[in-house]
Design a protein around this motif. Sequence first.
Motif, short mmCIF file in Angstrom:
data_model
loop_
_atom_site.label_atom_id
_atom_site.label_comp_id
_atom_site.label_asym_id
_atom_site.label_seq_id
_atom_site.Cartn_x
_atom_site.Cartn_y
_atom_site.Cartn_z
N ASP A 1 1.53 24.56 24.44
CA ASP A 1 0.97 23.21 24.34
C ASP A 1 1.85 22.20 25.07
O ASP A 1 3.04 22.45 25.26
CB ASP A 1 0.88 22.84 22.86
CG ASP A 1 -0.17 21.79 22.60
OD1 ASP A 1 -0.44 21.50 21.43
OD2 ASP A 1 -0.74 21.24 23.57
N ASP A 2 1.26 21.10 25.47
CA ASP A 2 2.00 19.99 26.10
C ASP A 2 2.89 20.48 27.23
O ASP A 2 4.02 20.02 27.41
CB ASP A 2 2.89 19.27 25.09
CG ASP A 2 2.09 18.78 23.89
OD1 ASP A 2 2.68 18.49 22.86
OD2 ASP A 2 0.84 18.70 24.01
N GLU B 1 -5.45 18.91 28.94
CA GLU B 1 -5.65 18.05 27.78
C GLU B 1 -5.88 16.61 28.21
O GLU B 1 -5.40 16.18 29.25
CB GLU B 1 -4.39 18.06 26.91
CG GLU B 1 -4.10 19.33 26.19
CD GLU B 1 -2.86 19.14 25.32
OE1 GLU B 1 -1.77 19.00 25.87
OE2 GLU B 1 -3.02 19.12 24.09
#
Length: 694
Positions: free
Chosen positions: A597-598, A654
């Motif tokens: 993630d990220d 995202e």
Amino acid sequence: MFNLSRYFSTLSFILIVLAAGALGPLYRYLSVQQMSAFAADRNVAMAQVFRNSLWPGFAEQVRYSYGRTGAPPPAGVAAGELRQRLADLMRDTAVVRLRVYNRLGVVVFSTNLGEIGRETENPALFRQALAGQTGSDLAQGIAVEGLEGHHAKADLLSTFVPVVGRAREVEGVVEVGQDVSPFMAEVTRTLWWVTAGVVGVFALLYLLQFLVVRRAHQILRIQEAKIQASRSTLELQVEQRTAELKRANRQLEGEVAERRQAESKLNYLAYHDPLTGLPNRRRYIERLAESIGEAQRRNQRLAVLFIDLDQFKQVNDSLGHTIGDELLVAVATRLSRQVGLTDRLARLGGDEFICLMEGVGAEDEAAELAREIIAAFDQPYLVAGHELYLSTSVGISLYPVDGDDVGTLMRNADSAMYRAKAAGRGHYHFYTPDMTDAVMERVRVENLLRRAIENHELEVYLQQQVDAVSGRLTGAEALIRWHSPELGEVPPTRFIGLAEETGLIVSLGNWVLRETCRQVMAWRADGFDLPQVSVNLSVKQLERPEFIHILTDILAETGLEPERLKLELTESVVMQVDNAFVLLDRLRALGITLAIDDFGTGYSSLNYLKLLPIQQLKIDRSFVVGIGSNRGDEAIITTVMALAKSLGLEVVAEGVETEEQAGFLTILGCQQLQGFLHGEPVAAGKFEARWGKR
Ligand code: C2E
Ligand code: MG
Ligand code: MG
């Protein structure tokens, strides 16, 4: 090339001419030798006949002439009966001349009467005969006066034969001349035939050999041409292959360079804030730890200054993230240049900066720096045509009085900053131990959060993830929401950190996991089959030894297949857990999908990342925001896409809010999109209403 046929024809021609030229004379010589022997035998035979039948008639005469030269012969003897009898003897033979010599070599009788009384023409043969030896001589083309008449041109073989009397002494010599002209003519004729035959045979042989050699020569030429041709083809192929290899090599070099660039970019990202280019939290922590060690050795003091912008949230909310980002960059620049914090300033995230001061003498030195920092905001910031008036609050903690480790110093500076904020805008404050107010506040939030689960104040919201190309639903991410009666709506960014620090995240995270799986199965029962669901996983959860059992229990309990579950971990999670490999491998073995993630904001070591059993990278929203406006962000996204491709990873973007962002990402090969463009995170009921009917 060696000209076989030319050399051969010249050489063999010369040899044939030489052979033919030598054969003729040889044949002639041998034939004449043989003929001479035969003729000589016949001459001797004739002399013998003469001796036996006529010699008695001559003997007197020879004796008479003995000792005299030039004496005329008794004409009667010669002309008479003897001559007649000699003619009878010579008839039907080839003998054309007969001479009789006395011992002095004087002709006493000859078929040519005119010769009588002359001395011999061939004294050598005569003397030989006198010694008892027969000898012959061939004279060619001479005129001969015989009994039968005149021969103008004849080949004559003359043999000198001794005549031995009763007392066994040589009484005289008879010279018999035989005409061998016909034989010589025959030899000459045969010689011509033989020569012609030999030349003919040789010519035929030569022709045959010439043809064979010419054919061989042709074959050699053809083969040479073939070899030449195949050599040229080979050379051409070698050239082509070399060129191909060169091309491939260049391409490979390009790829290696690209990869290196990507690696160095990521290494840079590991220590720097991508937005401002300032050192990031990780770098700052390392630097602070080093400085503490140094200060300890030298017995010096340090100051940690926590800087937080006062009205940043308003700017961000009212003018948008783009302007917010630009403002942060401008603030970073001004602080670095104007205040001269170049290598001591770092960005912790959001609108939080932190600064390190080494070799602090009096407390006032740190206060002076804080004042300078605050003064840097006296002038407004000009961003995209907006004049922005900001201020900042600074909290200061000192080593060693306020703490002797990185964590304590940073935490205390943070607390001091809150105190400064509480005092109003543009203030600084030193840390004091009584600053437990803030701590108390945190304790209150912690207690409220602890109760939140039992009080059903928490809810799982879901946000769709869609296929970048087709727009079809590929899954959803579970995002926690806290509806607090005391605090109102609390966004996860406000309490996840606290929950992690206090360890509350374990029960909270497990609750989200169970609730999410249950929800997906409930939907399925309702006829809405979600392809995959994503749940965020905290480092604290992963660290727990029992986590894997809890997870398998939840899956067994709810009946969700592991393939339908995806766990999202931040890079820091992976880096912080000691045995991350083993744990992730176990999750992977269950069939669960793992995503980072990220991605891009943390400090992943690329080498480390390569070894992890992950399947997806989630490009952080902070980069997606820059599409169309920030070249740096676009470059980072491009790099991450190339990296993911080379590692065989899927990419989810995202925070996709615009069509432009979606287009840019799709073209680069990003497989899935998540963001407000397709929908905000919503409660389960709303999510089903929106996506379940499709
Ligand atoms: P995340 O995992 O990166 O989640 C994505 C965040 O981006 C979510 O924020 C989501 O609402 C937001 N977002 C999605 N699309 C857009 C967009 O188009 N524009 C903008 N501006 N934002 C968008 P949220 O829900 O506030 O969550 C923040 C973070 O809190 C999450 O970031 C995640 O790290 C953490 N978090 C949320 N729920 C959980 C949880 O159940 N467990 C754990 N450990 N962490 C969670
Ligand atoms: Mg997430
Ligand atoms: Mg994220």
